[in-house]
Write a protein that holds these residues in place. Structure first.
Motif, mmCIF file in Angstrom:
data_model
loop_
_atom_site.group_PDB
_atom_site.id
_atom_site.type_symbol
_atom_site.label_atom_id
_atom_site.label_comp_id
_atom_site.label_asym_id
_atom_site.label_seq_id
_atom_site.Cartn_x
_atom_site.Cartn_y
_atom_site.Cartn_z
ATOM 1 N N UNK A 87 -57.472 -85.811 22.377
ATOM 2 C CA UNK A 87 -58.484 -86.536 23.140
ATOM 3 C C UNK A 87 -57.953 -87.105 24.449
ATOM 4 N N UNK A 88 -56.799 -87.809 24.474
ATOM 5 C CA UNK A 88 -56.338 -88.328 25.769
ATOM 6 C C UNK A 88 -56.018 -87.225 26.771
ATOM 7 N N UNK A 89 -55.461 -86.107 26.312
ATOM 8 C CA UNK A 89 -55.143 -85.045 27.260
ATOM 9 C C UNK A 89 -56.421 -84.428 27.805
ATOM 10 N N UNK A 90 -57.454 -84.347 26.976
ATOM 11 C CA UNK A 90 -58.718 -83.797 27.459
ATOM 12 C C UNK A 90 -59.337 -84.734 28.488
ATOM 13 N N UNK A 91 -59.220 -86.037 28.270
ATOM 14 C CA UNK A 91 -59.765 -86.994 29.226
ATOM 15 C C UNK A 91 -58.925 -87.062 30.491
ATOM 16 N N UNK A 92 -57.614 -86.882 30.356
ATOM 17 C CA UNK A 92 -56.741 -86.970 31.519
ATOM 18 C C UNK A 92 -56.921 -85.764 32.435
ATOM 19 N N UNK A 93 -57.302 -84.618 31.883
ATOM 20 C CA UNK A 93 -57.434 -83.436 32.718
ATOM 21 C C UNK A 93 -58.727 -83.452 33.522
ATOM 22 N N UNK A 94 -59.732 -84.196 33.090
ATOM 23 C CA UNK A 94 -60.999 -84.258 33.825
ATOM 24 C C UNK A 94 -60.919 -85.364 34.865
ATOM 25 N N UNK A 95 -61.286 -85.052 36.078
ATOM 26 C CA UNK A 95 -61.293 -86.030 37.166
ATOM 27 C C UNK A 95 -62.724 -86.445 37.459
ATOM 28 N N UNK A 96 -62.950 -87.733 37.749
ATOM 29 C CA UNK A 96 -64.309 -88.178 38.095
ATOM 30 C C UNK A 96 -64.627 -87.832 39.547
ATOM 31 N N UNK A 97 -65.056 -86.614 39.789
ATOM 32 C CA UNK A 97 -65.293 -86.119 41.148
ATOM 33 C C UNK A 97 -66.391 -86.929 41.824
ATOM 34 N N UNK A 98 -67.425 -87.290 41.086
ATOM 35 C CA UNK A 98 -68.527 -88.057 41.659
ATOM 36 C C UNK A 98 -68.063 -89.382 42.219
ATOM 37 N N UNK A 121 -65.098 -90.015 43.497
ATOM 38 C CA UNK A 121 -64.402 -89.774 44.757
ATOM 39 C C UNK A 121 -65.386 -89.453 45.884
ATOM 40 N N UNK A 122 -66.435 -88.709 45.565
ATOM 41 C CA UNK A 122 -67.450 -88.387 46.576
ATOM 42 C C UNK A 122 -68.157 -89.658 47.026
ATOM 43 N N UNK A 123 -68.517 -90.514 46.068
ATOM 44 C CA UNK A 123 -69.185 -91.771 46.413
ATOM 45 C C UNK A 123 -68.279 -92.660 47.254
ATOM 46 N N UNK A 124 -67.001 -92.712 46.917
ATOM 47 C CA UNK A 124 -66.063 -93.521 47.700
ATOM 48 C C UNK A 124 -65.913 -92.955 49.115
ATOM 49 N N UNK A 125 -65.895 -91.637 49.239
ATOM 50 C CA UNK A 125 -65.796 -91.025 50.564
ATOM 51 C C UNK A 125 -67.021 -91.308 51.413
ATOM 52 N N UNK A 126 -68.196 -91.201 50.818
ATOM 53 C CA UNK A 126 -69.426 -91.494 51.563
ATOM 54 C C UNK A 126 -69.480 -92.961 51.942
ATOM 55 N N UNK A 127 -69.115 -93.829 51.008
ATOM 56 C CA UNK A 127 -69.092 -95.270 51.306
ATOM 57 C C UNK A 127 -68.105 -95.602 52.412
ATOM 58 N N UNK A 128 -66.946 -94.952 52.396
ATOM 59 C CA UNK A 128 -65.958 -95.163 53.458
ATOM 60 C C UNK A 128 -66.459 -94.680 54.804
ATOM 61 N N UNK A 129 -67.149 -93.547 54.808
ATOM 62 C CA UNK A 129 -67.693 -93.021 56.066
ATOM 63 C C UNK A 129 -68.763 -93.952 56.628
ATOM 64 N N UNK A 130 -69.607 -94.469 55.759
ATOM 65 C CA UNK A 130 -70.650 -95.411 56.214
ATOM 66 C C UNK A 130 -70.011 -96.685 56.751
#
Length: 109
Positions: free
Chosen positions: A47-58, A60-69
């Motif tokens: 379970x931890x390895x399965x969770x560690x391999x998935x990245x929360x892409x959304x 990072x996208x939200x942080x990038x948009x917020x930073x741009x704004x």
């Protein structure tokens, strides 16, 4: 009718079979318990390895948009500040020119 020794031997065999059956059942229960424990450990490890391999892409996208704004708001604020400084400089220049003209008129009389 029946031989008492044969009956005693048969009873001993039944008791021995019951004892062996209980021992076999106990061994099978121990094997099943070991399989269950191993499966739970493998699940806990996977379970931890399965969770560690998935990245929360959304995220990072939200942080990038917020930073741009935020950066665009800062750029607009800097532009507004530059306009305010330019207007202030223009007003100060006009004020000084008017005062200089008035001073010359006052001294020429």
């Amino acid at each position: 009718m029946t031989d008492p020794t044969a009956l005693a031997k048969a009873e001993a065999a039944v008791v021995d079979a019951q004892t062996n059956t209980a021992a076999v059942q106990l061994a099978l229960a121990a094997v099943e318990l070991a399989k269950t424990a191993t499966a739970q450990q493998q699940t806990a490890v996977q379970q931890p390895t399965a969770l560690a391999s998935r990245r929360p892409v959304g995220l990072y996208v939200a942080a990038g948009i917020g930073g741009a704004v935020a950066l665009s708001f800062l750029a607009m604020a800097a532009a507004l500040l530059a306009v305010a400084v330019a207007v202030g400089g223009t007003c100060a220049t006009v004020c000084l020119l008017v005062l200089r003209s008035m001073w010359r008129d006052y001294n020429n009389r």
